[in-house]
Design an enzyme around this catalytic site. Structure first.
Site, PDB file in Angstrom:
ATOM      1  N   GLY A 271       4.223  64.019  26.968  1.00 22.66           N
ATOM      2  CA  GLY A 271       5.474  64.667  26.508  1.00 22.66           C
ATOM      3  C   GLY A 271       5.207  66.050  26.038  1.00 22.66           C
TER       4      GLY A 271
ATOM      5  N   MET B 248       5.396  66.647  22.527  1.00 21.80           N
ATOM      6  CA  MET B 248       4.718  66.167  21.282  1.00 21.80           C
ATOM      7  C   MET B 248       3.883  65.152  21.175  1.00 21.80           C
ATOM      8  SD  MET B 248       7.661  67.099  18.450  1.00 21.80           S
ATOM      9  CE  MET B 248       8.464  65.432  19.082  1.00 21.80           C
TER      10      MET B 248
ATOM     11  N   VAL C 220       1.129  58.966  25.947  1.00 24.73           N
ATOM     12  CA  VAL C 220       1.540  57.538  25.918  1.00 24.73           C
ATOM     13  C   VAL C 220       0.333  57.171  26.789  1.00 24.73           C
ATOM     14  CG1 VAL C 220       2.927  55.883  26.711  1.00 24.73           C
ATOM     15  CG2 VAL C 220       4.172  58.039  25.995  1.00 24.73           C
TER      16      VAL C 220
ATOM     17  N   LYS D 113       2.426  55.333  21.999  1.00 23.20           N
ATOM     18  CA  LYS D 113       2.734  56.473  22.089  1.00 23.20           C
ATOM     19  C   LYS D 113       1.899  57.285  20.688  1.00 23.20           C
ATOM     20  CE  LYS D 113       6.813  58.288  22.658  1.00 23.20           C
ATOM     21  NZ  LYS D 113       8.383  58.611  22.537  1.00 23.20           N
TER      22      LYS D 113
ATOM     23  N   ASP E   3      19.892  61.812  23.096  1.00 21.10           N
ATOM     24  CA  ASP E   3      18.829  62.249  24.150  1.00 21.10           C
ATOM     25  C   ASP E   3      18.965  61.450  25.595  1.00 21.10           C
ATOM     26  OD1 ASP E   3      17.425  64.402  25.218  1.00 21.10           O
ATOM     27  OD2 ASP E   3      15.547  63.702  24.190  1.00 21.10           O
TER      28      ASP E   3
END
Length: 639
Positions: A19, A21, A24, A39, A133
């Site tokens: 992702g 930031m 995983v 993560k 989200d």
């Protein structure tokens, strides 16, 4: 990171997602011998306090949540500049990937996925957690259609005073609610709006609002009406469209106020029933209530700038109150007139009043007889499913002890008995998947027992009780038997070196093991022939019962000495013998350059593999000098 062990426990095996930031990874939990997802915050953000706090917040937000539709958090840790969260490893596709592959989904798929997402939100909301989200990228669907909601990275407690992160809008532009776009306080209804947008995308294969700039998308969420899903996909049912449109109302007051209300409508559609009108907060029932204040409708601790009623709503409210006053006044006047008509000139009431008896629990026949004895009329209003026997009175209207005039009708609601449903097939599913299927079909998961199985994979359901398609009361528990996988029995590997192959086989079978591959190794020692010289797993090693142990066994082998060795140099003969796995020995001062005059054992003899062969050589004789020629006389010329 591949191969690294975090926290002396989690061995990183492969990268599975990335992702903005974080990254995983799939990791092996060395303590529990299972795969987890880890993560890891990207290194460039490890010193950013705001991002690091948000990263840790994800673990804190859902660490105490345990629900089949939420990815579980197992651990959180730091190691130098590496910050990580250990969570449940879910093998499947994101809902976004499914939409890209299939385009629009079927009504059944949309209802199934939406209901499971709603169940996850129900669990979070009941713990005062708002996701903020919800989007298809944060929803994983397993091979057995179990939905897992993940990424609570920007979740917050609903009673938190924080509105945004340093005044910045938080969320994903295509899915966030109008109040998120404005940077206002968000509550549970923001998650409901986002879920409605996800449902729209499942129904049409695309998001309702799109543009090059996130700001433009945000403005569309605030200002533009949601396009009709049926316009893009006529196969969408009217009921499903009603749910989507109510969930995505611009004003939070016009949406579902609680996720449970939305779940009720989804469940109605899943049962094949027609949705006449989307659920409201019991507004259809007659209630005695004070003046309607719009702010009271909002949920506790939620603040909105746009929740004040519009002028049109104010006018409607005034008209409604006026109509209520007219109806009440009419009722009072009518009651007064009716009362006077029943009185004689002396003011004495002619009709006798009696108290409605307690009918609850009586049979229909008993209740009718009871009312007739009091001069009242028995009337059946309706039936309802319940745990009471069929035709048992559940309620009466008016209720017991109410004073009524003789001849008045008393209505009763009778029991229709327990609602019966057919038990679904959950064999082969995981426990989590079975719980979802049972819940969607009106049942609950009962006792979970485990046993070893050589045929059913670990974690899958072997059998269920009641069995498939049995008719059972709604809400009944279904017990399951879950596979623990093959039973693992540990054996100690015995010492096999020096044993014959048969002896080794007997030793292995005695502890539940067996011989695997048998490799032959030649030997010239007849006594060693047939005995184990090497085993693939050392003695006293713990292994699973049934493991095969590979062995290497000596085999007596003979070699024939070549017959063309005499006359060659000793070095050449030595190389030939080594190639036959024999051991050349130079004797009596023989040098590599000497000519071989004898070998022992002699040429043509048969010897054991690896035997020594003696080589005897003599120096090569020097060539004889050529004989001298007599000198011819030199003639002297005559003077």
């Amino acid at each position: 990171m591949i191969g690294r062990i975090l926290g002396s426990r989690y061995e990183i095996t492969e990268k599975i997602a990335q992702g903005g930031m974080s990254v995983v990874y799939k990791a092996l939990d060395l303590n529990l011998n299972r795969y987890d997802a880890v993560k890891v915050l990207k290194e460039e953000f490890s010193t950013n306090k705001d991002i690091l706090e948000r990263f840790k917040q994800e673990a804190n937000a859902v660490a105490f949540l345990s629900h089949p539709n939420i990815v579980n958090i197992f651990n959180v840790g730091s190691e130098g500049n590496i910050h990580y969260i250990v969570m449940e490893y879910v093998k499947g596709k994101t809902l976004k990937e499914i939409i890209r592959e299939q385009g629009s989904l079927s009504n059944e798929e949309i209802l199934n996925y939406s209901y499971q997402i709603a169940r996850a939100l129900e669990s979070a909301h009941n713990s005062n957690i708002i996701h903020r989200d919800i989007k298809p990228q944060n929803i994983i669907v397993t091979k057995d259609d179990l939905v897992k909601v993940t990424d609570f990275g920007i979740a917050k407690h609903s009673d938190s005073a924080t509105i945004t992160n340093s005044g910045k809008i938080i969320g994903s532009a295509h899915y966030f609610s109008p109040e998120q776009a404005r940077g206002n306080m968000t509550d549970r209804r923001s998650d409901i709006y986002s879920l409605g947008i996800v449902m729209y995308e499942m129904a049409t294969g695309k998001v309702p609002f799109d543009a090059e700039s996130p700001i433009t998308i945000a403005l569309k969420h605030m200002q533009e009406n949601l396009p009709s899903p049926k316009k893009d996909n006529p196969k969408i049912s009217d009921g499903l469209e009603k749910v989507i449109l109510k969930a995505t109302a611009k004003n939070p007051i016009d949406r579902y106020q609680r996720i449970e209300e939305m779940m009720t409508d989804l469940r109605t559609l899943m049962n094949g029933e027609r949705l006449e009108a989307v659920s409201s907060d019991n507004t259809e029932n007659t209630q005695v209530m004070g003046a309607v204040v719009p702010e009271r409708i909002a949920m506790k601790n939620d603040i909105y700038d746009d929740e004040k009623p519009s002028n049109s709503k104010k006018k409607g409210l005034i008209i409604g109150l006026a109509m209520i006053l007219v109806v009440v006044a009419g009722a009072l006047i009518g009651d007064a007139v009716f009362s006077r008509s029943n009185e004689d000139p002396s003011g004495i009431v002619e009709e006798e009043e009696v108290a409605v008896p307690d009918l609850v629990g009586m049979t229909s026949t008993e209740a009718e007889a009871e009312l007739e004895a009091l001069g009242l009329v028995y009337e059946i209003q309706s039936t309802e499913t319940s745990d009471q026997p069929v035709d048992t009175v559940l309620r009466s209207i008016p209720e017991k002890d109410t004073m009524v005039k003789k001849g008045v009708s008393v209505s009763v609601i009778l029991s229709a008995g327990e609602e019966k449903l057919f038990v679904p097939d959950i064999t082969g599913s995981t426990v989590e998947g079975a719980e979802i299927v049972l819940g969607n079909n009106g049942f609950i998961l009962g006792t979970v027992n485990e046993e070893y199985s050589d045929t059913v994979p670990k974690g899958e359901i072997i059998s269920q009780d009641p069995m498939v398609n049995m008719s059972m009361p709604k809400g009944s528990a279904v017990n399951v038997l879950v596979s623990k996988g093959p039973e693992i029995v540990i054996s100690l590997v015995p010492e096999l070196i020096g044993k014959t192959e048969r002896e080794a086989q007997a030793l292995l079978e005695a502890v539940g093991l067996s011989i695997g591959t048998v490799t032959k190794q030649p030997t010239g020692n007849e006594e060693q022939s047939g005995r184990v010289v090497e085993q693939s797993i050392p003695k006293d090693t713990e292994v699973k019962e049934g493991t095969k142990i590979n062995v290497t066994v000596y085999e007596y082998t003979e070699v024939t000495i070549p017959s063309n060795l005499i006359g060659k140099t000793a070095g050449e003969v030595a190389n030939i013998l080594r190639g036959l796995n024999l051991k050349p020995e130079l004797v009596d001062g023989t040098q590599n350059g000497d000519i071989v005059v004898d070998v022992s054992p002699s040429s043509g003899s048969t010897v054991g593999y690896g035997s020594a062969v003696k080589i005897l050589g003599e120096p090569e004789p020097e060539p004889e000098p050529e004989p001298e020629q007599p000198e011819e006389p030199v003639e002297t010329p005559a003077p």
